[in-house]
Design a protein around this motif. Structure first.
Motif, PDB file in Angstrom:
ATOM      1  N   ALA A 684       0.840  -1.195   0.000  1.00  0.00           N
ATOM      2  CA  ALA A 684       0.000   0.000   0.000  1.00  0.00           C
ATOM      3  C   ALA A 684       0.878   1.249   0.000  1.00  0.00           C
ATOM      4  O   ALA A 684       1.512   1.566   1.000  1.00  0.00           O
ATOM      5  CB  ALA A 684      -0.919   0.010   1.221  1.00  0.00           C
ATOM      6  N   ASP A 685       0.931   1.929  -1.142  1.00  0.00           N
ATOM      7  CA  ASP A 685       1.667   3.198  -1.225  1.00  0.00           C
ATOM      8  C   ASP A 685       0.797   4.289  -0.608  1.00  0.00           C
ATOM      9  O   ASP A 685      -0.290   4.574  -1.096  1.00  0.00           O
ATOM     10  CB  ASP A 685       1.979   3.535  -2.685  1.00  0.00           C
ATOM     11  CG  ASP A 685       2.944   4.709  -2.819  1.00  0.00           C
ATOM     12  OD1 ASP A 685       2.976   5.567  -1.913  1.00  0.00           O
ATOM     13  OD2 ASP A 685       3.665   4.770  -3.833  1.00  0.00           O
ATOM     14  N   ILE A 686       1.262   4.882   0.468  1.00  0.00           N
ATOM     15  CA  ILE A 686       0.481   5.915   1.168  1.00  0.00           C
ATOM     16  C   ILE A 686       1.147   7.280   1.040  1.00  0.00           C
ATOM     17  O   ILE A 686       0.994   8.152   1.886  1.00  0.00           O
ATOM     18  CB  ILE A 686       0.274   5.542   2.643  1.00  0.00           C
ATOM     19  CG1 ILE A 686       1.614   5.332   3.358  1.00  0.00           C
ATOM     20  CG2 ILE A 686      -0.588   4.308   2.751  1.00  0.00           C
ATOM     21  CD1 ILE A 686       1.472   5.135   4.859  1.00  0.00           C
ATOM     22  N   GLY A 687       1.893   7.453  -0.060  1.00  0.00           N
ATOM     23  CA  GLY A 687       2.588   8.707  -0.305  1.00  0.00           C
ATOM     24  C   GLY A 687       4.089   8.605  -0.137  1.00  0.00           C
ATOM     25  O   GLY A 687       4.819   9.548  -0.416  1.00  0.00           O
ATOM     26  N   THR A 688       4.566   7.445   0.298  1.00  0.00           N
ATOM     27  CA  THR A 688       5.990   7.249   0.547  1.00  0.00           C
ATOM     28  C   THR A 688       6.773   6.928  -0.720  1.00  0.00           C
ATOM     29  O   THR A 688       8.001   6.892  -0.689  1.00  0.00           O
ATOM     30  CB  THR A 688       6.208   6.107   1.546  1.00  0.00           C
ATOM     31  OG1 THR A 688       5.599   4.919   1.036  1.00  0.00           O
ATOM     32  CG2 THR A 688       5.591   6.452   2.892  1.00  0.00           C
ATOM     33  N   GLY A 689       6.091   6.667  -1.824  1.00  0.00           N
ATOM     34  CA  GLY A 689       6.767   6.300  -3.064  1.00  0.00           C
ATOM     35  C   GLY A 689       7.007   4.809  -3.201  1.00  0.00           C
ATOM     36  O   GLY A 689       7.867   4.390  -3.980  1.00  0.00           O
ATOM     37  N   LEU A 690       6.232   3.986  -2.486  1.00  0.00           N
ATOM     38  CA  LEU A 690       6.436   2.541  -2.559  1.00  0.00           C
ATOM     39  C   LEU A 690       6.236   2.022  -3.975  1.00  0.00           C
ATOM     40  O   LEU A 690       6.995   1.155  -4.441  1.00  0.00           O
ATOM     41  CB  LEU A 690       5.486   1.819  -1.592  1.00  0.00           C
ATOM     42  CG  LEU A 690       5.557   0.292  -1.605  1.00  0.00           C
ATOM     43  CD1 LEU A 690       6.964  -0.204  -1.278  1.00  0.00           C
ATOM     44  CD2 LEU A 690       4.543  -0.312  -0.642  1.00  0.00           C
ATOM     45  N   ASP A 691       5.235   2.532  -4.689  1.00  0.00           N
ATOM     46  CA  ASP A 691       5.032   2.070  -6.066  1.00  0.00           C
ATOM     47  C   ASP A 691       6.262   2.352  -6.914  1.00  0.00           C
ATOM     48  O   ASP A 691       6.628   1.558  -7.794  1.00  0.00           O
ATOM     49  CB  ASP A 691       3.814   2.755  -6.683  1.00  0.00           C
ATOM     50  CG  ASP A 691       2.501   2.179  -6.171  1.00  0.00           C
ATOM     51  OD1 ASP A 691       2.539   1.206  -5.403  1.00  0.00           O
ATOM     52  OD2 ASP A 691       1.439   2.717  -6.525  1.00  0.00           O
ATOM     53  N   THR A 692       6.911   3.476  -6.669  1.00  0.00           N
ATOM     54  CA  THR A 692       8.137   3.810  -7.409  1.00  0.00           C
ATOM     55  C   THR A 692       9.268   2.867  -7.024  1.00  0.00           C
ATOM     56  O   THR A 692      10.080   2.471  -7.869  1.00  0.00           O
ATOM     57  CB  THR A 692       8.539   5.268  -7.140  1.00  0.00           C
ATOM     58  OG1 THR A 692       7.406   6.120  -7.351  1.00  0.00           O
ATOM     59  CG2 THR A 692       9.665   5.705  -8.051  1.00  0.00           C
ATOM     60  N   VAL A 693       9.337   2.491  -5.752  1.00  0.00           N
ATOM     61  CA  VAL A 693      10.320   1.495  -5.310  1.00  0.00           C
ATOM     62  C   VAL A 693      10.121   0.186  -6.068  1.00  0.00           C
ATOM     63  O   VAL A 693      11.076  -0.406  -6.602  1.00  0.00           O
ATOM     64  CB  VAL A 693      10.200   1.249  -3.791  1.00  0.00           C
ATOM     65  CG1 VAL A 693      11.000   0.027  -3.369  1.00  0.00           C
ATOM     66  CG2 VAL A 693      10.670   2.478  -3.021  1.00  0.00           C
ATOM     67  N   LEU A 694       8.874  -0.281  -6.139  1.00  0.00           N
ATOM     68  CA  LEU A 694       8.579  -1.540  -6.829  1.00  0.00           C
ATOM     69  C   LEU A 694       8.910  -1.436  -8.308  1.00  0.00           C
ATOM     70  O   LEU A 694       9.450  -2.380  -8.915  1.00  0.00           O
ATOM     71  CB  LEU A 694       7.106  -1.899  -6.648  1.00  0.00           C
ATOM     72  CG  LEU A 694       6.574  -1.947  -5.214  1.00  0.00           C
ATOM     73  CD1 LEU A 694       5.089  -2.293  -5.208  1.00  0.00           C
ATOM     74  CD2 LEU A 694       7.346  -2.946  -4.369  1.00  0.00           C
ATOM     75  N   LEU A 695       8.609  -0.305  -8.909  1.00  0.00           N
ATOM     76  CA  LEU A 695       8.903  -0.062 -10.320  1.00  0.00           C
ATOM     77  C   LEU A 695      10.400  -0.187 -10.589  1.00  0.00           C
ATOM     78  O   LEU A 695      10.834  -0.892 -11.508  1.00  0.00           O
ATOM     79  CB  LEU A 695       8.396   1.327 -10.695  1.00  0.00           C
ATOM     80  CG  LEU A 695       8.684   1.820 -12.108  1.00  0.00           C
ATOM     81  CD1 LEU A 695       7.772   1.118 -13.096  1.00  0.00           C
ATOM     82  CD2 LEU A 695       8.480   3.334 -12.198  1.00  0.00           C
ATOM     83  N   LYS A 696      11.192   0.460  -9.749  1.00  0.00           N
ATOM     84  CA  LYS A 696      12.638   0.491  -9.981  1.00  0.00           C
ATOM     85  C   LYS A 696      13.281  -0.866  -9.694  1.00  0.00           C
ATOM     86  O   LYS A 696      14.202  -1.288 -10.411  1.00  0.00           O
ATOM     87  CB  LYS A 696      13.270   1.592  -9.127  1.00  0.00           C
ATOM     88  CG  LYS A 696      12.798   2.972  -9.550  1.00  0.00           C
ATOM     89  CD  LYS A 696      13.194   4.049  -8.580  1.00  0.00           C
ATOM     90  CE  LYS A 696      14.619   4.477  -8.755  1.00  0.00           C
ATOM     91  NZ  LYS A 696      14.923   5.705  -7.983  1.00  0.00           N
ATOM     92  N   LEU A 697      12.816  -1.555  -8.678  1.00  0.00           N
ATOM     93  CA  LEU A 697      13.360  -2.879  -8.389  1.00  0.00           C
ATOM     94  C   LEU A 697      13.061  -3.848  -9.526  1.00  0.00           C
ATOM     95  O   LEU A 697      13.916  -4.653  -9.932  1.00  0.00           O
ATOM     96  CB  LEU A 697      12.776  -3.416  -7.079  1.00  0.00           C
ATOM     97  CG  LEU A 697      13.215  -2.709  -5.794  1.00  0.00           C
ATOM     98  CD1 LEU A 697      12.399  -3.206  -4.608  1.00  0.00           C
ATOM     99  CD2 LEU A 697      14.705  -2.918  -5.538  1.00  0.00           C
ATOM    100  N   THR A 698      11.853  -3.785 -10.063  1.00  0.00           N
ATOM    101  CA  THR A 698      11.480  -4.662 -11.172  1.00  0.00           C
ATOM    102  C   THR A 698      12.305  -4.351 -12.417  1.00  0.00           C
ATOM    103  O   THR A 698      12.826  -5.267 -13.081  1.00  0.00           O
ATOM    104  CB  THR A 698       9.978  -4.515 -11.488  1.00  0.00           C
ATOM    105  OG1 THR A 698       9.216  -4.757 -10.302  1.00  0.00           O
ATOM    106  CG2 THR A 698       9.553  -5.485 -12.573  1.00  0.00           C
ATOM    107  N   ALA A 699      12.439  -3.078 -12.722  1.00  0.00           N
ATOM    108  CA  ALA A 699      13.219  -2.683 -13.900  1.00  0.00           C
ATOM    109  C   ALA A 699      14.682  -3.072 -13.753  1.00  0.00           C
ATOM    110  O   ALA A 699      15.341  -3.465 -14.727  1.00  0.00           O
ATOM    111  CB  ALA A 699      13.084  -1.183 -14.132  1.00  0.00           C
ATOM    112  N   GLU A 700      15.205  -2.964 -12.533  1.00  0.00           N
ATOM    113  CA  GLU A 700      16.608  -3.314 -12.291  1.00  0.00           C
ATOM    114  C   GLU A 700      16.857  -4.794 -12.580  1.00  0.00           C
ATOM    115  O   GLU A 700      17.868  -5.164 -13.199  1.00  0.00           O
ATOM    116  CB  GLU A 700      16.970  -2.992 -10.841  1.00  0.00           C
ATOM    117  CG  GLU A 700      18.456  -2.922 -10.559  1.00  0.00           C
ATOM    118  CD  GLU A 700      19.115  -1.709 -11.174  1.00  0.00           C
ATOM    119  OE1 GLU A 700      20.027  -1.912 -12.006  1.00  0.00           O
ATOM    120  OE2 GLU A 700      18.737  -0.567 -10.833  1.00  0.00           O
TER     121      GLU A 700
END
Length: 956
Positions: A684-700
């Motif tokens: 649950a991204d609550i403004g912390t940027g978790l979705d962006t974390v998941l995006l970057k880890l997947t792309a990496e």
């Protein structure tokens, strides 16, 4: 009436009521940027519009004033898919977090630069005095202005305000705009309130005016008879289910001590009756028609009152244990009051409701008596904290409706999976009949970890079949939301002459208010997140949490750590002063080291003990303390200026990155038909940027472009289970689950690519951008996807990942402060605040800095100005933002810095640890020790006020 006006450059004719509120009117018309965050008082600034050339709060206008006017909302900025220069600067600096007030912020800053092309700090402060930012901490807005101004002459100028890490990686450690930042800053529909149709019914709650009372008479027939009222819910027609509001993994380590409605009122603001009506006006009229009488009881407001032998009992219902019932349970139930309903305990948590104890625990290591016998000096002190509020800019909100035989809930929550489980249990259906959609969350900070309105909203829809929404007012946030536990901590320590600790004894008492959600776990984190900072061989701690009749408490960022850390840091500083040792030197002598076993944590659990004492797998405190000492010139002289005295303080801090052996996260990835990817995360991204974390880890992992990945998260129908956004678990748990899923997808891609290339799988590798390359040739993800879905293919490529661990990943840090104290007036000025934090590898450095600034400002507010205040009868006096005292831009430190100090953790993905929560843990002791350094006064309870300084100086 009809009104002629121009909105965002378009002439418009509106039909509305003469006295209709302009904020309500504009939001109803689809201008989502014009939001209500403070009951229409015009304090928070979320409703800012440009009205005939003047910035004004829409809530302070009525519709008739709009006639022949020209107004602009934040929707006028930029274009549909193009941000204006200020909006783009906000995104690039990384200041957009929860985003709720950011459209208004962009409008204000755009207007400032229109009239002042290069404003100084004082002019920026003046422009932003009318807007409240709880999550971003204000500091980065100076950088936003600087970047926006510079781009007027150099539009391609890069941001460059945050460092980058891990040169060997492509995405992790690099600054990347948050995936939803543009949507938020442009006020595109993304919050619950943006999803509610005009046809939806509304819930308004009648709340108790008494802190402790029985309902003796309740008649809702007149309210039910009012045209437009759909139903009225009370204790007479709601489910009789005991539950805990705490959104924690089942079985919950909190007593099940609440019902949807009850005859007994346990705090001012407790639920009496809920009106479901076709409009707000009808619902509010119906509330006035409800007849209710009370038998008022004596309230219990403090820990000492709750402990008294003759204290009124807050919970006297029959006690039931799921497992581990005590031998004297029959005796405890001898005089139980069946009118209160069952009081259920899932497993033993040291709960004794007849003594007003919600939870208790004790732990120890070593030999305490031996440790004190070895000490050259022993001191004992008591420290106290007060009740404070999370203050999310978006107040709590839920919208529910029926989809066939299923209940659908659009919710602003940190824990969609726990909401589904709790609501299904309370209304009596299976979980597959409840679909929870976590919308963007306009700030939570722990308060949206609890189930506070979803049960009533879901039940109202379930029994009426109508779409229903429940939106807290700001006053309800203060009197009915969960807030921070109150603590009273007695600490005794022994030390050698050189400052070496020999023994620590901590007695942690907490006030949980009327309900015991988080009553075990929050207070346990007081010792759990402070004692390991100073490993000592002889330690004893006790935790006891008491019921009372103050407004509810629950989860709040820091989760017990700020109170425990305040007490332990303060007594360390007091010991250093008595021994004649520099406080920072004593910290350095006793602090935790990398690789050190944290034996005391083997005696502290959150409903489950660690199997073995954890170790500090990574710890950057050594460079942090060295750098902080140099930054603040710790050893330099401090010059007095008239009545002003200067002092410096420090506090080291730690947090967790999720709860080992309890938390779990899952993720699923599917390859689309063109070789791109859809990621389904339960996080649950609550403004912390978790979705962006998941995006970057997947792309990496998959060596593809960020734009080739779409993240879907927090939807209980379309994502696998994740326990939710709390305990600082997002990056470590949800992030690791995504990384594992991506690695499993990579394995499948390699296998398929090798087959297509007719090469052994060990001879092929994934390379950017989205290719499988072998010794003889290469094949693209597009080709693999097309082959996979063909009549002779392997089927669509799907992969999943689950992350659990018994290991801890501890972020560490330190706050360094410099204050000026006026010894004549007691005034305290926070001149310097440096927050140096170790979050391992920062995955999003710019967003991490924003998290630190926001958390630090919340902690500064708790330390200096914020407090929930009651009168003698338990009536809360602080019910709005203005009276409460949260810091605004004029309250930020003169010199305010956030610094990322990296380490390489063995548990987190690519060495990452959490960052969003740790920042609230150190401000109070860092400021308090600086106050003592300045004027010699120890303030042992917070917030710190001029009156307390003067009292300490014997001038009051």
């Amino acid at each position: 009436m009809s009104i002629n006006l121009t909105i965002n450059g378009r002439k418009t004719v509106l039909t509305c009521r003469v006295g209709e509120n302009v904020q309500t009117l504009l939001h109803k018309l689809g201008y989502h940027s014009v939001r209500n965050s403070d009951d229409g008082f015009g304090f928070s600034g979320s409703d800012t519009i440009l009205f005939n050339g003047q910035l004004i709060n829409a809530s302070l206008l009525i519709a008739a004033q709009l006639n022949d006017s020209e107004i602009f909302t934040a929707e006028s900025l930029g274009e549909w898919n193009k941000l204006n220069h200020v909006q783009q600067a906000m995104v690039d600096v990384g200041v957009v977090q929860s985003g709720y007030n950011d459209p208004a912020m962009a409008l204000i800053l755009t207007e400032l630069l229109k009239h002042n092309s290069n404003p100084n700090r004082a002019e920026i402060d003046d422009a932003l005095t009318g807007i409240f930012s709880r999550d971003a901490g204000y500091q980065q807005y100076y950088q936003v202005i600087e970047l926006a101004v510079a781009r007027l002459t150099n539009p391609q100028l890069a941001s460059g305000y945050a460092p980058e890490f891990k040169d060997e990686l492509n995405f992790v450690g690099k600054n990347t705009p948050k995936t939803d930042a543009a949507i938020m800053v442009q006020a595109k529909p993304c919050y619950v309130e943006d999803r509610i149709p005009d046809s939806a019914c509304v819930i308004k709650m009648l709340r108790s005016p008494h802190a402790h009372a029985w309902i003796t008479h309740l008649d809702v027939t007149k309210a039910e008879a009012l045209e437009g009222v759909v139903t009225v819910i009370t204790h007479k027609n709601c489910p009789d289910i005991a539950y805990t509001p705490g959104g924690q993994s089942a079985p919950e380590p909190s007593p099940l001590d609440r019902r949807m409605f009850c005859k007994k009122m346990r705090h001012v603001g407790d639920r009496v009756a809920a009106v479901v009506a076709e409009s707000v006006e009808i619902a509010e009229q119906a509330l006035k028609l409800i007849e209710v009488e009370y038998q008022v009881l004596k309230p219990v407001l403090s820990i000492d009152e709750a402990r008294a032998a003759d204290a009124p009992i807050i919970h006297n219902g029959p006690i039931e244990y799921k497992v581990g019932a005590p031998a004297d349970l029959e005796e405890q139930n001898a005089n139980a009051d069946i009118n209160e309903g069952k009081f259920i305990v899932n497993f033993p948590i040291g709960c004794y409701p007849r003594k007003n104890i919600a939870a208790s625990v004790r732990g120890h290591i070593g030999d305490l008596d031996k440790g004190f016998a070895e000490a050259d000096h022993i001191i004992e002190r008591t420290y106290e904290s007060k009740q404070v509020q999370q203050l999310p800019t978006e107040t709590h909100i839920c919208y529910s409706y029926m989809d066939g035989d299923r209940l659908v809930m659009h919710d602003s929550t940190q824990v969609p999976w726990h909401v589904r489980r709790q609501v299904a249990n309370i209304i009596g259906v299976k979980q597959n009949k409840v679909h929870v959609i976590k919308e963007r969350v306009g700030g939570g900070f722990g308060s949206k970890q609890d189930v506070l309105l979803q049960d009533v909203c879901g039940w109202a829809t379930w029994i009426t079949g109508r779409g229903v929404y429940f939106h807290y007012t700001r006053e309800e946030e203060f009197i009915a939301n969960s807030s921070r536990h109150v603590a009273k901590i007695n600490v005794k320590i022994g030390a050698k002459k050189d400052g070496t600790l020999t023994a620590i004894d901590m007695d942690f008492l907490a006030n949980t208010g009327p309900y015991g959600n988080h009553a075990l776990t929050v207070p346990c984190n007081g010792p759990a997140l402070s004692l390991p900072l100073y490993p000592c061989k002889n330690v004893d701690f006790r935790v006891t949490t008491y019921y009372s009749n103050i407004c509810p408490t629950g989860a709040y960022q820091g989760y017990g750590a700020p109170k425990g850390n305040y007490a332990l840091t303060m007594i360390m500083a007091e010991m250093a002063a008595e021994l004649g040792i520099d406080h920072l030197d004593m910290v350095e002598k006793n602090r935790v080291r990398e690789g050190q076993e944290l034996e005391i944590l083997g005696a502290i659990g959150e409903g489950k003990m660690p199997s073995t004492p954890p170790r500090a797998m990574s710890c950057a405190l050594e460079p942090i303390l060295k750098q902080g000492r140099e930054l603040i010139n710790w050893d330099s002289d401090k010059q007095a200026d008239g009545d002003w005295r200067v002092g410096r303080g420090v506090a080291i801090i730690q947090q967790k990155s999720g709860i080992p052996d309890i938390d779990q996260a899952n993720c699923a990835i599917k390859m689309a038909s063109d070789g791109t990817f859809i990621v389904h995360s339960g996080g649950a991204d609550i403004g912390t940027g978790l979705d962006t974390v998941l995006l970057k880890l997947t792309a990496e992992v998959l060596c593809c472009q960020l734009d080739d990945i779409t993240i879907h998260s927090g939807d209980t129908d379309h994502a696998p289970f994740d326990k939710g956004a709390y305990a600082s678990s997002g990056t470590c748990f949800s992030g690791n689950a995504a990384k594992i899923a991506a690695e499993n997808m990579r394995t499948k891609i390699l296998t398929c690519g090798a087959e297509m290339l007719s090469e052994p799988v060990e001879d092929v590798a994934i390379v950017a951008p989205g290719l499988v390359k072998g010794k003889k040739g290469e094949v693209s993800y597009f080709d693999i996807a097309r082959r996979a879905e063909s009549g002779t293919g392997w089927g669509q490529l799907l992969a999943s990942g689950c992350f659990i661990t018994p290991l801890f990943a501890f972020p560490y840090g330190a706050n360094f402060t410099e204050v000026a104290v006026n010894v004549r007036t007691g005034e305290i000025k926070l001149e310097k605040f440096y927050a140096l934090l170790d979050c391992g590898t920062p995955i999003n450095p710019d967003l991490a800095l924003g998290q630190i600034y926001g958390a630090s400002m919340r902690a500064i507010g708790h330390s200096l100005t914020e407090e929930l205040i009651y009168d003698a009868s338990g009536n809360p006096l602080t019910r709005d933002l203005k009276r409460y005292g949260a810091p605004m831009i004029g309250d930020i430190p003169t010199d305010f810095r956030a610094v990322l100090v990296p380490s390489d953790d063995k548990v987190g993905p690519y060495g990452a640890k959490s960052i969003s929560e740790i920042g609230v843990n150190g401000a109070a002791p860092a400021i308090a020790t600086a106050i003592h350094d300045a004027c010699g006064v120890w303030i042992r309870d917070w917030p710190f006020t001029p009156e307390k300084v003067l009292a300490g100086l014997n001038k009051l």
